[in-house]
Design a protein around this motif. Structure first.
Motif, PDB file in Angstrom:
ATOM      1  N   VAL A 137       0.723  -1.296  -0.003  1.00  0.00           N
ATOM      2  CA  VAL A 137      -0.042  -0.022  -0.043  1.00  0.00           C
ATOM      3  C   VAL A 137       0.747   1.383  -0.308  1.00  0.00           C
ATOM      4  CG1 VAL A 137      -0.257   0.533   2.522  1.00  0.00           C
ATOM      5  CG2 VAL A 137      -2.115   0.992   0.938  1.00  0.00           C
ATOM      6  N   TRP A 138       2.295   1.077   0.291  1.00  0.00           N
ATOM      7  CA  TRP A 138       2.747   2.410   0.491  1.00  0.00           C
ATOM      8  C   TRP A 138       2.876   3.199  -0.686  1.00  0.00           C
ATOM      9  CZ3 TRP A 138       7.251   4.496  -1.432  1.00  0.00           C
ATOM     10  CH2 TRP A 138       8.308   3.541  -1.879  1.00  0.00           C
ATOM     11  N   PRO A 139       3.385   2.420  -1.880  1.00  0.00           N
ATOM     12  CA  PRO A 139       3.243   3.323  -3.200  1.00  0.00           C
ATOM     13  C   PRO A 139       2.184   3.827  -3.467  1.00  0.00           C
ATOM     14  CG  PRO A 139       4.295   1.060  -3.459  1.00  0.00           C
ATOM     15  CD  PRO A 139       3.714   1.103  -2.060  1.00  0.00           C
TER      16      PRO A 139
ATOM     17  N   TYR B   1       2.391   3.403   6.312  1.00  0.00           N
ATOM     18  CA  TYR B   1       1.784   4.829   5.725  1.00  0.00           C
ATOM     19  C   TYR B   1       2.820   6.070   6.133  1.00  0.00           C
ATOM     20  CZ  TYR B   1      -1.843   8.081   5.256  1.00  0.00           C
ATOM     21  OH  TYR B   1      -2.796   9.291   4.842  1.00  0.00           O
ATOM     22  N   LEU B   2       3.517   5.860   7.218  1.00  0.00           N
ATOM     23  CA  LEU B   2       4.490   6.753   7.600  1.00  0.00           C
ATOM     24  C   LEU B   2       5.670   6.927   6.421  1.00  0.00           C
ATOM     25  CD1 LEU B   2       4.911   6.454  11.316  1.00  0.00           C
ATOM     26  CD2 LEU B   2       3.427   8.282  10.145  1.00  0.00           C
TER      27      LEU B   2
ATOM     28  N   HIS C 228     -10.954  11.279  -4.608  1.00  0.00           N
ATOM     29  CA  HIS C 228     -11.670  10.043  -4.261  1.00  0.00           C
ATOM     30  C   HIS C 228     -10.493   9.069  -3.966  1.00  0.00           C
ATOM     31  CE1 HIS C 228     -14.263   6.599  -4.208  1.00  0.00           C
ATOM     32  NE2 HIS C 228     -13.700   6.208  -5.334  1.00  0.00           N
ATOM     33  N   GLU C 229      -9.411   8.951  -4.679  1.00  0.00           N
ATOM     34  CA  GLU C 229      -8.390   7.926  -4.748  1.00  0.00           C
ATOM     35  C   GLU C 229      -7.686   8.176  -3.602  1.00  0.00           C
ATOM     36  OE1 GLU C 229      -6.848   5.545  -6.986  1.00  0.00           O
ATOM     37  OE2 GLU C 229      -8.855   5.671  -7.867  1.00  0.00           O
ATOM     38  N   SER C 230      -7.443   9.573  -2.885  1.00  0.00           N
ATOM     39  CA  SER C 230      -6.762   9.508  -1.846  1.00  0.00           C
ATOM     40  C   SER C 230      -7.498   9.258  -0.631  1.00  0.00           C
ATOM     41  CB  SER C 230      -6.298  10.930  -1.658  1.00  0.00           C
ATOM     42  OG  SER C 230      -5.332  11.269  -0.746  1.00  0.00           O
ATOM     43  N   ALA C 231      -8.619   9.575  -0.490  1.00  0.00           N
ATOM     44  CA  ALA C 231      -9.740   9.050   0.364  1.00  0.00           C
ATOM     45  C   ALA C 231      -9.788   7.456   0.679  1.00  0.00           C
ATOM     46  CB  ALA C 231     -11.226   9.620   0.244  1.00  0.00           C
ATOM     47  N   ALA C 232      -9.843   6.809  -0.673  1.00  0.00           N
ATOM     48  CA  ALA C 232      -9.707   5.336  -0.700  1.00  0.00           C
ATOM     49  C   ALA C 232      -8.382   4.932  -0.240  1.00  0.00           C
ATOM     50  CB  ALA C 232     -10.006   4.899  -2.023  1.00  0.00           C
ATOM     51  N   VAL C 233      -7.464   5.493  -0.339  1.00  0.00           N
ATOM     52  CA  VAL C 233      -6.158   4.961   0.080  1.00  0.00           C
ATOM     53  C   VAL C 233      -6.090   4.857   1.639  1.00  0.00           C
ATOM     54  CG1 VAL C 233      -3.419   5.586   0.330  1.00  0.00           C
ATOM     55  CG2 VAL C 233      -4.711   5.259  -1.950  1.00  0.00           C
ATOM     56  N   LEU C 234      -6.424   6.287   2.191  1.00  0.00           N
ATOM     57  CA  LEU C 234      -6.777   6.319   3.683  1.00  0.00           C
ATOM     58  C   LEU C 234      -7.511   5.183   4.297  1.00  0.00           C
ATOM     59  CD1 LEU C 234      -6.137   7.965   6.265  1.00  0.00           C
ATOM     60  CD2 LEU C 234      -7.879   9.493   5.692  1.00  0.00           C
ATOM     61  N   ALA C 235      -8.678   4.889   3.795  1.00  0.00           N
ATOM     62  CA  ALA C 235      -9.669   4.069   4.265  1.00  0.00           C
ATOM     63  C   ALA C 235      -8.992   2.605   4.181  1.00  0.00           C
ATOM     64  CB  ALA C 235     -10.717   3.952   3.587  1.00  0.00           C
ATOM     65  N   LEU C 236      -8.207   2.559   3.129  1.00  0.00           N
ATOM     66  CA  LEU C 236      -7.678   0.949   2.906  1.00  0.00           C
ATOM     67  C   LEU C 236      -6.532   0.830   4.192  1.00  0.00           C
ATOM     68  CD1 LEU C 236      -6.883  -1.461   1.385  1.00  0.00           C
ATOM     69  CD2 LEU C 236      -5.248   0.068  -0.063  1.00  0.00           C
ATOM     70  N   SER C 237      -5.636   2.197   4.374  1.00  0.00           N
ATOM     71  CA  SER C 237      -5.013   2.251   5.285  1.00  0.00           C
ATOM     72  C   SER C 237      -5.399   1.541   7.011  1.00  0.00           C
ATOM     73  CB  SER C 237      -3.927   3.302   5.598  1.00  0.00           C
ATOM     74  OG  SER C 237      -3.074   3.331   6.563  1.00  0.00           O
TER      75      SER C 237
ATOM     76  N   GLY D  19       6.170   9.909   3.715  1.00  0.00           N
ATOM     77  CA  GLY D  19       7.621  10.482   3.810  1.00  0.00           C
ATOM     78  C   GLY D  19       7.872  11.155   5.441  1.00  0.00           C
ATOM     79  N   ARG D  20       7.293  10.330   6.328  1.00  0.00           N
ATOM     80  CA  ARG D  20       7.566  10.589   7.601  1.00  0.00           C
ATOM     81  C   ARG D  20       8.632   9.674   8.368  1.00  0.00           C
ATOM     82  NH1 ARG D  20       3.091  12.774  10.318  1.00  0.00           N
ATOM     83  NH2 ARG D  20       4.251  12.673  12.175  1.00  0.00           N
ATOM     84  N   PHE D  21       9.621   9.703   7.278  1.00  0.00           N
ATOM     85  CA  PHE D  21      10.725   8.964   7.851  1.00  0.00           C
ATOM     86  C   PHE D  21      11.339   9.057   9.070  1.00  0.00           C
ATOM     87  CE2 PHE D  21      10.970   8.866   3.256  1.00  0.00           C
ATOM     88  CZ  PHE D  21      10.738   7.600   2.922  1.00  0.00           C
ATOM     89  N   GLY D  22      11.300  10.574   9.556  1.00  0.00           N
ATOM     90  CA  GLY D  22      12.047  10.967  10.792  1.00  0.00           C
ATOM     91  C   GLY D  22      11.231  10.350  12.057  1.00  0.00           C
ATOM     92  N   THR D  23       9.953  10.585  11.809  1.00  0.00           N
ATOM     93  CA  THR D  23       9.027  10.056  12.925  1.00  0.00           C
ATOM     94  C   THR D  23       9.414   8.325  13.097  1.00  0.00           C
ATOM     95  OG1 THR D  23       7.439  11.449  12.329  1.00  0.00           O
ATOM     96  CG2 THR D  23       6.675   9.770  13.587  1.00  0.00           C
ATOM     97  N   LEU D  24       9.549   7.549  12.209  1.00  0.00           N
ATOM     98  CA  LEU D  24       9.659   6.230  12.305  1.00  0.00           C
ATOM     99  C   LEU D  24      11.076   6.039  12.898  1.00  0.00           C
ATOM    100  CD1 LEU D  24       8.517   3.278  11.484  1.00  0.00           C
ATOM    101  CD2 LEU D  24       9.496   3.457   9.489  1.00  0.00           C
ATOM    102  N   ALA D  25      12.207   6.742  12.219  1.00  0.00           N
ATOM    103  CA  ALA D  25      13.204   6.630  12.926  1.00  0.00           C
ATOM    104  C   ALA D  25      13.461   6.821  14.272  1.00  0.00           C
ATOM    105  CB  ALA D  25      14.401   7.466  11.986  1.00  0.00           C
ATOM    106  N   ARG D  26      13.004   7.843  14.975  1.00  0.00           N
ATOM    107  CA  ARG D  26      13.069   8.089  16.266  1.00  0.00           C
ATOM    108  C   ARG D  26      12.405   6.807  17.102  1.00  0.00           C
ATOM    109  NH1 ARG D  26      12.104  13.315  14.254  1.00  0.00           N
ATOM    110  NH2 ARG D  26       9.714  12.819  14.487  1.00  0.00           N
ATOM    111  N   GLY D  27      11.363   6.319  16.750  1.00  0.00           N
ATOM    112  CA  GLY D  27      10.836   5.238  17.378  1.00  0.00           C
ATOM    113  C   GLY D  27      11.634   3.957  17.495  1.00  0.00           C
ATOM    114  N   CYS D  28      12.118   3.553  16.280  1.00  0.00           N
ATOM    115  CA  CYS D  28      13.024   2.706  16.074  1.00  0.00           C
ATOM    116  C   CYS D  28      14.383   2.700  17.016  1.00  0.00           C
ATOM    117  CB  CYS D  28      13.342   2.242  14.661  1.00  0.00           C
ATOM    118  SG  CYS D  28      11.886   1.844  13.574  1.00  0.00           S
TER     119      CYS D  28
END
Length: 510
Positions: free
Chosen positions: A284-286, A370-371, A298-307, A375-384
């Motif tokens: 799903v990330w791509p 989803y992060l 509509h596509e963006s809303a569907a992607v959020l619902a899918l996530s 492009g929220r790599f910094g958030t993911l990096a800090r947690g890891c």
């Protein structure tokens, strides 16, 4: 969007099933050709190398996000050429660094116990570096919109690797079977990926050159996002390799070596299962990267619902599978890895600790992906990074005395503190949802699913003999967890958000 996602998930599942089956068969074969101490040495070296493809400074993911977001044909070709030129430079730096790393690894006391030459480790380092560069080439297909081709190539590699390893072991190449197989598979994969890229991008060449000024401009422009991505990749790399290396090297003597070998064998099984179960999250990330800029579409809303839906589905899936593994993994490994004199079965306490850790990381994976897509790599990096630091510190305290079990307990505690809640909070806030509400939703589903699966798997184990009987017992536990999930969906009518599921909208209640 639904068709592309479904196609990607189907091929991802096929790829991961190939990885799981070929990996399990390899674990079945290896005990007949080497003892557990030598496997411990091999597993430690392979653990270092398996994740090398992630050490690309984060540029492949950053480039793929840029390509997926859409750009002119001229700029698209420039980005592709930049990527090819960059990885040629990375190869020149990475190869000597990896050779030095595996050379130092060969000097560890627990490694020298296997009496393997430095030449073997250098060959393994060369094969790992080649595989890393081939992986970068293959992953370019994601940015070109051919994600399913990546999964097809990975499925091919899984079976080819098993065949070549088995053949080389039969020819008595022993540990040398691994670097030989890795090199052959990398050449096959790389050649196929090159042909696919040529077909997708007219004029594509393996060795592209870019004007120095353009190279420096793109390098600087992508640097912030790439570095944040690289930080997260490094942290994830160490999280899922550091524990195995610590378990193999903390403590002294044969007990520590055997404990590390059993930890490594169990970690391989969990890694295979985790890779299979996160197929939807990875696919799903791509889509998120492609549609994130058009929030009103509509596509963006569907992607959020899918996530959001994937978070719920993952809770049921991981709860069911990890609940079954808690009961059957130790007796299954006792049967599956037994040779003439012994087996590589892990202790039941180790299985319980690792199951809980992978349950937590698994149910959080859609939020993490989803992060990544956003492009929220910094958030993911800090947690890891927090999780890694805590896991290592606790392991240095508990590992020397309790060996693999101490390391497993340390990393479980770190996962609870760094992943169980922060990732959900970051994901929910990024999409303007209530974090506490979604946190309780996901954890409740995971607990119900895991409890049902554990209970019925334990009951089923009493009905069949140990050994092959663990397989139907595990299937029974997973089936019961799935049945509970299907009953769950009828508690209310599905929301309008579930339209992306088509005629199966009621599954939106999962």
């Amino acid at each position: 969007m639904n068709r592309k996602f479904t196609s990607a998930v189907v091929w991802r599942v096929a790829s991961m099933l190939s990885g799981v089956l070929s990996g399990m068969l390899q674990i079945k074969i290896l005990p007949h050709f080497m003892d557990i101490e030598r496997f411990n040495v091999l597993n430690g070296a392979q653990t270092l190398l398996i994740y090398l493809p992630y050490l690309d400074l984060g540029y492949r993911t950053a480039l793929n996000r840029r390509l997926l977001a859409g750009t002119s044909d001229e700029n698209r070709l420039l980005l592709i050429r930049f990527g090819q030129a960059l990885y040629l430079r990375i190869a020149g730096v990475l190869l000597p660094a990896v050779l030095l790393l595996v050379g130092l690894y060969s000097l560890l006391p627990s490694v020298q116990r296997a009496h393997q030459s430095v030449g073997f480790f250098l060959a393994l380092g060369f094969a790992g570096t080649l595989s890393m560069l081939v992986s970068a080439q293959i992953n370019l297909l994601v940015g070109l919109g051919e994600q399913r081709r990546v999964f097809q190539l990975n499925a091919l590699a899984s079976w080819a690797n098993l065949i070549f390893v088995w053949g080389a072991l039969r020819l008595q190449f022993e540990l040398w079977s691994i670097p030989i197989s890795m090199t052959i598979v990398a050449i096959l994969q790389g050649g196929t990926a090159w042909l696919l890229c040529q077909r997708t991008v007219p004029g594509f060449r393996l060795l592209h050159s870019v004007a120095p000024t353009e190279f420096r401009r793109l390098f600087s422009e992508l640097w912030p996002e790439a570095v944040a991505c690289f930080r997260s990749q490094i942290a994830i790399l160490l999280l899922f390799t550091g524990d195995t290396l610590l378990a193999a090297n903390l403590g002294t003597g044969v007990v520590a070596a055997q404990s590390g070998g059993r930890y490594g064998g169990a970690a391989r099984i969990f890694a295979q299962v985790r890779n299979l179960l996160q197929a939807g999250s990875e696919a799903v990330w791509p889509l998120i990267a492609k549609h994130q800029k058009s929030d009103a579409s509509h596509e963006s809303a569907a992607v959020l619902a899918l996530s959001k839906w994937l978070l719920c589905v993952n809770a049921w899936l991981y709860g069911g599978v990890m609940g079954a593994l808690i009961v059957v993994l130790a007796p299954f490994a006792e049967w599956w890895t037994r040779n003439e004199t012994s087996s590589w079965a892990p202790e039941q306490t180790l299985v319980l600790l690792m199951s809980l850790r992978f349950l937590i990381t698994g149910i959080s994976s859609p939020a993490a992906y989803y992060l990544i897509g956003a492009g929220r790599f910094g958030t993911l990096a800090r947690g890891c990074e927090r999780e890694l630091a805590m896991g290592v510190i606790l392991s240095l305290i508990l590992g020397p005395r309790y060996h693999g079990i101490g390391v497993a307990a340390s990393f479980l505690a770190a996962t609870v503190c760094a992943t169980l809640t922060p990732l959900f909070w970051a994901w929910a806030r990024s999409v303007h949802l209530k974090p506490a509400e979604w946190y309780l939703k996901i954890v409740a589903r995971a607990v119900v699913s895991c409890g049902a699966s554990t209970t019925f798997t334990w009951w089923s184990v009493q009905l069949w003999p140990r050994g092959w009987g663990t397989l139907p017992a595990a299937a029974m536990g997973c089936a019961v967890a799935a049945a509970v999930g299907l009953v769950w969906i009828y508690r209310r009518e599905p929301s309008s958000e579930a339209s992306f599921l088509g005629r199966f909208r009621r599954l939106g209640n999962l």
